[in-house]
Design a protein around this motif. Sequence first.
Motif, PDB file in Angstrom:
ATOM      1  N   TRP A 114       0.809  -1.216   0.000  1.00 30.86           N
ATOM      2  CA  TRP A 114       0.000   0.000   0.000  1.00 30.86           C
ATOM      3  C   TRP A 114       0.846   1.271   0.000  1.00 30.86           C
ATOM      4  O   TRP A 114       0.301   2.363  -0.177  1.00 30.86           O
ATOM      5  N   HIS A 115       2.137   1.166   0.247  1.00 27.30           N
ATOM      6  CA  HIS A 115       2.992   2.358   0.272  1.00 27.30           C
ATOM      7  C   HIS A 115       3.317   2.746  -1.171  1.00 27.30           C
ATOM      8  O   HIS A 115       4.318   2.306  -1.751  1.00 27.30           O
ATOM      9  N   ALA A 116       2.462   3.570  -1.742  1.00 25.85           N
ATOM     10  CA  ALA A 116       2.535   3.863  -3.168  1.00 25.85           C
ATOM     11  C   ALA A 116       3.354   5.102  -3.505  1.00 25.85           C
ATOM     12  O   ALA A 116       3.657   5.328  -4.682  1.00 25.85           O
ATOM     13  N   PHE A 117       3.712   5.914  -2.520  1.00 27.25           N
ATOM     14  CA  PHE A 117       4.346   7.189  -2.828  1.00 27.25           C
ATOM     15  C   PHE A 117       5.702   7.041  -3.535  1.00 27.25           C
ATOM     16  O   PHE A 117       5.981   7.779  -4.486  1.00 27.25           O
ATOM     17  N   PRO A 118       6.576   6.105  -3.123  1.00 33.81           N
ATOM     18  CA  PRO A 118       7.846   5.962  -3.856  1.00 33.81           C
ATOM     19  C   PRO A 118       7.632   5.653  -5.335  1.00 33.81           C
ATOM     20  O   PRO A 118       8.338   6.205  -6.196  1.00 33.81           O
ATOM     21  N   ALA A 119       6.673   4.787  -5.641  1.00 36.27           N
ATOM     22  CA  ALA A 119       6.391   4.479  -7.047  1.00 36.27           C
ATOM     23  C   ALA A 119       5.837   5.695  -7.768  1.00 36.27           C
ATOM     24  O   ALA A 119       6.113   5.915  -8.960  1.00 36.27           O
ATOM     25  N   ARG A 120       5.049   6.492  -7.068  1.00 39.61           N
ATOM     26  CA  ARG A 120       4.493   7.716  -7.651  1.00 39.61           C
ATOM     27  C   ARG A 120       5.613   8.672  -8.055  1.00 39.61           C
ATOM     28  O   ARG A 120       5.590   9.245  -9.148  1.00 39.61           O
ATOM     29  N   LEU A 121       6.583   8.860  -7.183  1.00 39.45           N
ATOM     30  CA  LEU A 121       7.730   9.722  -7.499  1.00 39.45           C
ATOM     31  C   LEU A 121       8.533   9.167  -8.677  1.00 39.45           C
ATOM     32  O   LEU A 121       8.939   9.912  -9.573  1.00 39.45           O
ATOM     33  N   LEU A 122       8.751   7.852  -8.638  1.00 42.68           N
ATOM     34  CA  LEU A 122       9.526   7.242  -9.720  1.00 42.68           C
ATOM     35  C   LEU A 122       8.849   7.458 -11.065  1.00 42.68           C
ATOM     36  O   LEU A 122       9.510   7.785 -12.059  1.00 42.68           O
ATOM     37  N   ALA A 123       7.543   7.285 -11.105  1.00 38.44           N
ATOM     38  CA  ALA A 123       6.818   7.466 -12.368  1.00 38.44           C
ATOM     39  C   ALA A 123       7.025   8.865 -12.920  1.00 38.44           C
ATOM     40  O   ALA A 123       7.251   9.060 -14.125  1.00 38.44           O
ATOM     41  N   GLN A 124       6.979   9.858 -12.043  1.00 40.24           N
ATOM     42  CA  GLN A 124       7.147  11.233 -12.499  1.00 40.24           C
ATOM     43  C   GLN A 124       8.576  11.509 -12.970  1.00 40.24           C
ATOM     44  O   GLN A 124       8.791  12.200 -13.970  1.00 40.24           O
ATOM     45  N   VAL A 125       9.549  10.952 -12.255  1.00 40.32           N
ATOM     46  CA  VAL A 125      10.948  11.144 -12.659  1.00 40.32           C
ATOM     47  C   VAL A 125      11.220  10.478 -14.005  1.00 40.32           C
ATOM     48  O   VAL A 125      11.879  11.062 -14.881  1.00 40.32           O
TER      49      VAL A 125
END
Length: 369
Positions: A114-125
């Motif tokens: 459920w900890h989705a924030f790291p993947a969210r950042l990666l997608a944007q980078v």
Amino acid sequence: MTVTTPSAGAADHWADELWAAVAAGSESAARAVAFGALNAGVSPESVLLDVIAEVQARVGHAWAANRMTVAQEHAATAVNDRVVTALAHHPAVLDATPRDSRGRVTVSCVDGEWHAFPARLLAQVLSLHGWEVDHLGAQVPTPHLIGRLHRSAPVALALSASLAPRLPAAHTAITAAQAAGVPVLAGGAAFGPDGCYARLLGADGWAGHARGAAEWLADGPPAPVRHQPLDDLPHLADQEYTLVSRSAPRLVGAVMSGLAERVPAVRGYAEVQLQRTAEDIAHIVDFLAAALYTDDRDLFGRFLTWTAGVLTVRAVPAASLLPALDVLRHELRDLPRSVTILDHGRTVVDVLTDPPNVLHQHQHHGNPA
């Protein structure tokens, strides 16, 4: 594309400003800080990684140090997530994003994560580096993930997991994606120090941060390695992982009963205390199972060290872990690898604590989702 990085002092300044806004729960103030950094000439990638990601790390540390409640931690994370979304539409970000796609990359969290924030950042980078990103978000069931890979045919799958109990699901996803012809780049704290579990589970690559992921992709993902899970982890043939994971609810109940017999204070717990104690024991069983899966007792030891630290700052002695470990050891006394891991865990806690070996009467801590 060349991405410039500001001096550490500049990043620290904007991170401090964003921290104040996020800690106050003000989305508008947080967005103004991020936009201000862009307008001041900080690169979009640096705003994402040196400012927003840095602040998110502070949020986690603040929760662990008992300076934030679970609700405050969730609120702060939600603010940061919305700021990332807002940044995607800022002119500076749009100008920095290449118009010609380098190919498609799928970014996904492991099933149960459920900890989705790291993947969210990666997608944007990765978008800033010219990749067309198929971002699937949190908790993606593996069959649905593989179906998506077949339809979208990405050049690589970036797989994110933050908690070690997700490693078995990660292993399934890795082998299934590779069987579909898609190489896998693993990332996130679940994969251990220096990505040791990513290599153990047969991932094609590992990156400790988003910049490393972009570099791995820029070098050209390798052809995926095809392998069978049991070939990666021959120790699983002893079935201990399967026995422990499948009997987890029974083990939690047995430990709860054992604690009530051994520690009189437990019999006086209110319902909420009993519920939280059971949740804590469930985490212990989950991490024991992960240590069995990887055959790494240090995984369990690191979890107990972290847990003891969280308890200590909440005025709960680390020794409160010992009776639960003892009861669990008794329940699993016929499983040699489990006993070895639990004995190691007890040694770790013994080093961290000062006797007596009693379960302190307390309100158990919460655990942020």
